[in-house]
Write a protein that holds these residues in place. Structure first.
Motif, PDB file in Angstrom:
ATOM      1  N   VAL A 224      58.877   0.601 -10.173  1.00  0.00           N
ATOM      2  CA  VAL A 224      58.432   1.385  -8.970  1.00  0.00           C
ATOM      3  C   VAL A 224      57.454   2.546  -9.457  1.00  0.00           C
ATOM      4  O   VAL A 224      58.071   3.413  -9.931  1.00  0.00           O
ATOM      5  CB  VAL A 224      59.507   1.610  -7.780  1.00  0.00           C
ATOM      6  N   ILE A 225      56.235   2.514  -9.265  1.00  0.00           N
ATOM      7  CA  ILE A 225      55.481   3.570  -9.773  1.00  0.00           C
ATOM      8  C   ILE A 225      55.411   4.767  -8.543  1.00  0.00           C
ATOM      9  O   ILE A 225      55.491   5.915  -8.785  1.00  0.00           O
ATOM     10  CB  ILE A 225      54.011   2.986  -9.853  1.00  0.00           C
ATOM     11  N   ARG A 226      55.145   4.309  -7.315  1.00  0.00           N
ATOM     12  CA  ARG A 226      54.912   5.177  -6.267  1.00  0.00           C
ATOM     13  C   ARG A 226      55.209   4.504  -4.838  1.00  0.00           C
ATOM     14  O   ARG A 226      55.239   3.483  -5.001  1.00  0.00           O
ATOM     15  CB  ARG A 226      53.579   5.805  -6.395  1.00  0.00           C
ATOM     16  N   HIS A 227      55.360   5.507  -3.910  1.00  0.00           N
ATOM     17  CA  HIS A 227      55.607   4.990  -2.707  1.00  0.00           C
ATOM     18  C   HIS A 227      55.032   5.994  -1.726  1.00  0.00           C
ATOM     19  O   HIS A 227      55.132   7.138  -1.916  1.00  0.00           O
ATOM     20  CB  HIS A 227      57.117   4.380  -2.141  1.00  0.00           C
ATOM     21  N   GLU A 228      54.608   5.832  -0.557  1.00  0.00           N
ATOM     22  CA  GLU A 228      54.032   6.432   0.355  1.00  0.00           C
ATOM     23  C   GLU A 228      54.241   5.924   1.751  1.00  0.00           C
ATOM     24  O   GLU A 228      54.071   4.635   1.934  1.00  0.00           O
ATOM     25  CB  GLU A 228      52.615   6.868   0.091  1.00  0.00           C
ATOM     26  N   LYS A 229      54.041   6.674   2.829  1.00  0.00           N
ATOM     27  CA  LYS A 229      54.099   6.247   4.342  1.00  0.00           C
ATOM     28  C   LYS A 229      52.661   5.610   4.484  1.00  0.00           C
ATOM     29  O   LYS A 229      51.444   6.333   4.299  1.00  0.00           O
ATOM     30  CB  LYS A 229      54.253   7.313   5.062  1.00  0.00           C
ATOM     31  N   HIS A 230      52.625   4.611   5.328  1.00  0.00           N
ATOM     32  CA  HIS A 230      51.196   3.964   5.481  1.00  0.00           C
ATOM     33  C   HIS A 230      51.518   3.191   6.983  1.00  0.00           C
ATOM     34  O   HIS A 230      52.171   2.057   7.075  1.00  0.00           O
ATOM     35  CB  HIS A 230      50.881   2.929   4.350  1.00  0.00           C
ATOM     36  N   LYS A 231      50.771   3.649   7.953  1.00  0.00           N
ATOM     37  CA  LYS A 231      50.587   3.149   9.302  1.00  0.00           C
ATOM     38  C   LYS A 231      51.869   2.657   9.687  1.00  0.00           C
ATOM     39  O   LYS A 231      52.112   1.805   9.855  1.00  0.00           O
ATOM     40  CB  LYS A 231      49.597   1.710   8.965  1.00  0.00           C
ATOM     41  N   GLY A 232      52.589   3.582   9.653  1.00  0.00           N
ATOM     42  CA  GLY A 232      54.130   3.434  10.364  1.00  0.00           C
ATOM     43  C   GLY A 232      54.992   2.736   9.211  1.00  0.00           C
ATOM     44  O   GLY A 232      56.323   2.627   9.926  1.00  0.00           O
ATOM     45  N   GLY A 233      54.651   2.178   8.310  1.00  0.00           N
ATOM     46  CA  GLY A 233      55.555   1.490   7.385  1.00  0.00           C
ATOM     47  C   GLY A 233      55.485   2.444   6.211  1.00  0.00           C
ATOM     48  O   GLY A 233      55.306   3.580   6.018  1.00  0.00           O
ATOM     49  N   CYS A 234      55.871   1.743   4.871  1.00  0.00           N
ATOM     50  CA  CYS A 234      55.734   2.237   3.440  1.00  0.00           C
ATOM     51  C   CYS A 234      55.149   1.285   2.750  1.00  0.00           C
ATOM     52  O   CYS A 234      55.672   0.287   2.587  1.00  0.00           O
ATOM     53  CB  CYS A 234      57.510   2.512   3.234  1.00  0.00           C
ATOM     54  N   ARG A 235      54.238   1.928   1.855  1.00  0.00           N
ATOM     55  CA  ARG A 235      53.395   1.146   0.863  1.00  0.00           C
ATOM     56  C   ARG A 235      54.264   1.509  -0.630  1.00  0.00           C
ATOM     57  O   ARG A 235      54.344   2.476  -1.048  1.00  0.00           O
ATOM     58  CB  ARG A 235      52.222   1.725   0.891  1.00  0.00           C
ATOM     59  N   VAL A 236      54.686   0.388  -1.120  1.00  0.00           N
ATOM     60  CA  VAL A 236      55.275   0.517  -2.502  1.00  0.00           C
ATOM     61  C   VAL A 236      54.249  -0.092  -3.700  1.00  0.00           C
ATOM     62  O   VAL A 236      53.980  -1.262  -3.422  1.00  0.00           O
ATOM     63  CB  VAL A 236      56.475  -0.253  -2.564  1.00  0.00           C
ATOM     64  N   GLU A 237      54.237   0.549  -4.631  1.00  0.00           N
ATOM     65  CA  GLU A 237      53.262   0.142  -5.759  1.00  0.00           C
ATOM     66  C   GLU A 237      54.098  -0.057  -7.010  1.00  0.00           C
ATOM     67  O   GLU A 237      55.088   0.911  -7.366  1.00  0.00           O
ATOM     68  CB  GLU A 237      52.221   1.109  -6.119  1.00  0.00           C
ATOM     69  N   PHE A 238      54.386  -1.101  -7.533  1.00  0.00           N
ATOM     70  CA  PHE A 238      55.363  -1.394  -8.884  1.00  0.00           C
ATOM     71  C   PHE A 238      54.626  -2.357  -9.824  1.00  0.00           C
ATOM     72  O   PHE A 238      53.536  -2.793  -9.571  1.00  0.00           O
ATOM     73  CB  PHE A 238      56.547  -2.049  -8.126  1.00  0.00           C
ATOM     74  N   VAL A 239      54.941  -2.285 -11.114  1.00  0.00           N
ATOM     75  CA  VAL A 239      54.366  -3.148 -12.134  1.00  0.00           C
ATOM     76  C   VAL A 239      55.888  -3.962 -12.658  1.00  0.00           C
ATOM     77  O   VAL A 239      56.881  -3.499 -12.482  1.00  0.00           O
ATOM     78  CB  VAL A 239      53.852  -2.425 -13.067  1.00  0.00           C
ATOM     79  N   CYS A 240      55.577  -5.055 -13.222  1.00  0.00           N
ATOM     80  CA  CYS A 240      56.707  -6.014 -13.828  1.00  0.00           C
ATOM     81  C   CYS A 240      56.331  -6.137 -15.188  1.00  0.00           C
ATOM     82  O   CYS A 240      55.357  -6.291 -15.738  1.00  0.00           O
ATOM     83  CB  CYS A 240      56.785  -7.100 -12.984  1.00  0.00           C
ATOM     84  N   GLY A 241      57.447  -6.666 -15.760  1.00  0.00           N
ATOM     85  CA  GLY A 241      57.235  -7.121 -17.256  1.00  0.00           C
ATOM     86  C   GLY A 241      56.644  -6.148 -18.513  1.00  0.00           C
ATOM     87  O   GLY A 241      56.738  -5.245 -18.445  1.00  0.00           O
ATOM     88  N   ARG A 242      55.335  -6.970 -18.922  1.00  0.00           N
ATOM     89  CA  ARG A 242      54.772  -6.492 -19.983  1.00  0.00           C
ATOM     90  C   ARG A 242      53.868  -5.281 -19.321  1.00  0.00           C
ATOM     91  O   ARG A 242      53.880  -4.262 -19.955  1.00  0.00           O
ATOM     92  CB  ARG A 242      53.968  -7.358 -20.527  1.00  0.00           C
ATOM     93  N   ARG A 243      53.246  -5.391 -18.241  1.00  0.00           N
ATOM     94  CA  ARG A 243      52.675  -4.432 -17.485  1.00  0.00           C
ATOM     95  C   ARG A 243      53.552  -3.064 -17.238  1.00  0.00           C
ATOM     96  O   ARG A 243      53.361  -1.871 -17.334  1.00  0.00           O
ATOM     97  CB  ARG A 243      52.101  -4.627 -16.095  1.00  0.00           C
ATOM     98  N   ALA A 244      54.844  -3.251 -16.849  1.00  0.00           N
ATOM     99  CA  ALA A 244      55.963  -2.089 -17.004  1.00  0.00           C
ATOM    100  C   ALA A 244      56.008  -1.331 -18.233  1.00  0.00           C
ATOM    101  O   ALA A 244      56.066  -0.449 -18.463  1.00  0.00           O
ATOM    102  CB  ALA A 244      57.179  -2.622 -16.356  1.00  0.00           C
ATOM    103  N   LEU A 245      56.253  -2.266 -19.052  1.00  0.00           N
ATOM    104  CA  LEU A 245      56.299  -1.649 -20.482  1.00  0.00           C
ATOM    105  C   LEU A 245      54.983  -0.791 -20.908  1.00  0.00           C
ATOM    106  O   LEU A 245      55.232   0.295 -21.421  1.00  0.00           O
ATOM    107  CB  LEU A 245      56.466  -2.801 -21.606  1.00  0.00           C
TER     108      LEU A 245
END
Length: 234
Positions: free
Chosen positions: A47-68
């Motif tokens: 999980v790279i970052r998370h932020e409040k967005h329009k009453g919810g929560c926006r989560v940004e993440f990367v997986c596998g090779r991109r995470a490395l």
């Protein structure tokens, strides 16, 4: 209640069999990705970052090779910054914070000295200021290297001057801030003067009859524009 009515967003153009992903107490949406048979195929999930967005929560993440790759890139940046600060990687946040505070302290000292220079210049400028038809001194004081906050801090110096209309101009590489103020027992309307400055500099501003402020983008001929306003006020 139909499942689609519970969804945050539903595309009515979708047809056929739909796969719905439901995360309890979080979100329900249509799935539009690859479907691995087990999560282990994804590898690392970061999980790279998370932020409040329009009453919810926006989560940004990367997986596998991109995470490395993401972790490797950020580690290289951290090591580079640590080397430049001559500290260990885990000491970087504290070192950066200290460097920032030291810099701010030095800036405060420098600004304090600059304001003292402006105070000394004020006396000379006041003595040479022209007098308009109403017998009011028109004081124009350029303050190069200063900003709008410095002007605000300097205003008490000029409002204490009797029978004076003061124009303060803070000049920076990208921005010019200006203020107009009436001195003690001085008649006039600063709003009309701020309009002249706005017209000359192509800026915006306003205020009250005894004090007004504004600003515009930097222009190389600011001295000529300021002088043109002073001539009009004379």
């Amino acid at each position: 209640v139909k499942l689609k009515d519970k969804m945050r967003k539903f595309n009515s153009k979708l047809t056929g069999t739909l796969r719905i992903v439901s995360v309890e107490d979080a979100d329900i949406c249509t799935c539009c990705g690859t479907h691995p048979p087990f999560t282990g195929m994804l590898g690392s999930v970061k999980v790279i970052r998370h932020e409040k967005h329009k009453g919810g929560c926006r989560v940004e993440f990367v997986c596998g090779r991109r995470a490395l790759l993401d972790a490797d890139a950020k580690n290289s940046i951290l090591l580079s910054v640590a080397a430049s600060l001559s500290v260990k990687p885990e000491q970087v946040p504290a070192a950066v914070s200290k460097q920032k505070n030291d810099l701010l302290a030095q800036l405060d000292i420098a600004k304090s000295k600059l304001l003292k220079i402006e105070e000394e210049k004020l006396q000379e400028t006041y003595a040479a200021a022209p007098v308009n038809a109403d017998g009011v001194k028109v004081l124009a004081l350029p303050m190069e290297g200063h900003d709008a906050k410095d002007i605000k801090a300097f205003l008490p110096k000029v409002t204490a001057l009797k029978n004076t209309l003061s124009l303060l101009l803070a000049v920076q590489p990208e921005r010019i801030s200006y203020a107009v103020a009436l001195g003690a027992d001085t008649a006039g309307d600063c709003r009309s003067v701020i309009k002249l400055l706005n017209e000359a500099f192509g800026g915006r501003g306003g205020g009250k009859s005894d004090c007004a402020q504004g600003g515009a983008d930097y222009c190389a001929d600011w001295q000529e524009k300021l002088q043109s306003v002073v001539e009009k006020l004379k």
